[in-house]
Design an enzyme around this catalytic site. Structure first.
Site, PDB file in Angstrom:
ATOM      1  N   TRP A 102       4.386  -0.299  -3.726  1.00  0.00           N
ATOM      2  CA  TRP A 102       4.864   0.985  -3.193  1.00  0.00           C
ATOM      3  C   TRP A 102       6.174   0.832  -2.415  1.00  0.00           C
ATOM      4  CZ3 TRP A 102       3.964   5.189  -5.420  1.00  0.00           C
ATOM      5  CH2 TRP A 102       2.733   5.457  -5.999  1.00  0.00           C
ATOM      6  N   ASP A 173       5.679   4.134   5.547  1.00  0.00           N
ATOM      7  CA  ASP A 173       4.873   4.844   4.545  1.00  0.00           C
ATOM      8  C   ASP A 173       3.403   4.526   4.827  1.00  0.00           C
ATOM      9  OD1 ASP A 173       3.483   5.776   2.389  1.00  0.00           O
ATOM     10  OD2 ASP A 173       4.663   4.710   0.872  1.00  0.00           O
ATOM     11  N   LYS A 197      -5.115  10.215   0.201  1.00  0.00           N
ATOM     12  CA  LYS A 197      -5.894   9.014   0.451  1.00  0.00           C
ATOM     13  C   LYS A 197      -6.822   9.206   1.652  1.00  0.00           C
ATOM     14  CE  LYS A 197      -2.913   7.151  -2.533  1.00  0.00           C
ATOM     15  NZ  LYS A 197      -1.491   6.867  -2.611  1.00  0.00           N
TER      16      LYS A 197
END
Ligand SMILES: *Cc1c(COP(=O)(O)O)cnc(C)c1O
Length: 361
Positions: A102, A173, A197
């Site tokens: 990511w 993030d 999430k």
């Protein structure tokens, strides 16, 4: 139907209590005779909901008053563009720390907007993955910001210490780790997280940004990615994802009801320890990340004999243990155990892993 435990990395399971409440209120919310998703975002009922969700999140994370909380569209990836557009001057540069897939994707997107200095911080030591200590990170003091991803959802690598390099603004993030353990928001310039999430359904992205960073967006920044525009309009410059906002609000209420972030942090530690301990004590399964950097939210593990993967997955599914297949980039298995996963789900998974091991030795 017997209980199903869903280990999907995202969109992930939501707390059962939240889902039941949403179901009860689905077509008649607060006696309006309408579903919350059918109401104007500017109605007084929705505005009150929106304000309450923000207040609850502020309380849960102890967000200082000089930070704005924005409820945005566009997911984590939308922020991959929004961050350089808002924070990176045309002639400046930003540091991007790469610790997995990511953070790598974030760096790649940011390169469309300016000078990005990217560095990999993952090393291998005695066959295990470790994150290089901060002293070995190359960060110049005039960087516009440093971007990193504290929890790599795909790779299962988590950093619990927060980097500090003078006054360089730290951008994180937190898509897959927000609200899973206590953090000091003051140490960050900006935190962002796709909701799917640990917060709610997909479609909503939370941005927590220090106020003094607003007002510097590039002139050509699309309005819906412009933090200042969002902040000035209380996240209602355009129609926000109202239903996702509502569900996020229910999740925040649920989290408060179970004792808040520090209480869930203890449960999360226990859940993760159960799986890692089991894997470490078995020769049938393995995890190759150094214990210091193991994710508490996304636990990847591999069968020593990978030819058993499909059998493992189909038998797990028969037991109501679903979505355990690892990400295609890393293979193997992955158990995502966000806040909503009860400890019973983890216990049931370990029971299954044990019996599968016994039957396939
Ligand atoms: C899931 C995830 C994203 C991507 O989010 P989208 O909402 O799909 O854009 C970004 N970063 C991390 C760490 C993630 O886990």
């Amino acid at each position: 139907m017997s209980v199903v435990y869903n280990f999907c990395a995202g969109p992930a399971m939501l707390p059962t209590k939240v889902m039941s409440k949403a179901q009860q209120e689905f077509i008649n919310w607060q006696n309006t005779g309408c579903s919350v998703m059918e109401l104007s975002h500017r109605s007084k009922e929705f505005m009150a909901l929106a304000a309450k969700a923000e207040a609850d999140l502020r309380q849960l994370m102890n967000i200082p008053v000089n930070y704005r909380v924005l409820f945005c569209h566009g997911g984590g990836r939308g922020q991959f563009s929004a961050i350089p557009l808002n924070l990176l001057p045309e002639n400046g540069h930003a540091e991007y720390i790469v610790s997995g897939s990511w953070s790598k994707a974030a760096a790649k997107e940011a390169q469309n907007f300016g000078n990005i200095r990217q560095q990999n911080v993952v090393d291998e030591l005695n066959g295990r993955k470790v994150v290089k200590p901060f002293e070995q990170w190359q960060v110049s003091p005039d960087a516009a910001y440093l971007h990193y991803c504290p929890n790599e959802t795909v790779d299962g690598i988590e950093m619990f210490d927060i980097p500090k390099f003078g006054d360089v603004p730290i951008v994180a993030d937190m898509s897959s780790t927000i609200l899973s353990h206590d953090i000091d928001v003051n140490k960050f310039a900006l935190i962002y997280a796709g909701a799917q999430k640990n917060i709610g359904p997909s479609g909503l992205t939370i941005v927590i940004v220090r106020e003094d960073l607003l007002g510097n967006a590039r002139i050509n920044t699309p309005c819906i990615l412009n933090y200042t525009t969002s902040a000035e309009n209380d996240s209602m410059y355009n129609t926000p994802p109202t239903y996702a906002w509502y569900l996020a609000g229910l999740v925040f209420e649920w989290l408060k009801s179970v004792g808040g972030v520090s209480a869930i942090e203890n449960v999360n530690k226990r859940k993760a320890k159960l799986i890692y301990d089991y894997v470490d004590n078995s020769t049938f399964y393995k995890n190759t990340i150094d214990p210091e950097f193991r994710s508490r939210m996304n636990v990847p593990f591999w069968l020593a004999d990978e030819s058993l993967n499909d059998k493992f997955l189909s038998e797990a599914k028969e037991q109501g243990l679903v979505a355990l297949k690892g990400h295609r980039l890393v293979g193997g298995m992955r158990a995502s155990i966000y806040n909503a996963m009860p400890i019973e789900g983890v216990e049931k998974l370990i029971e299954f892993m044990q019996s599968f091991e016994e039957r396939n030795q």
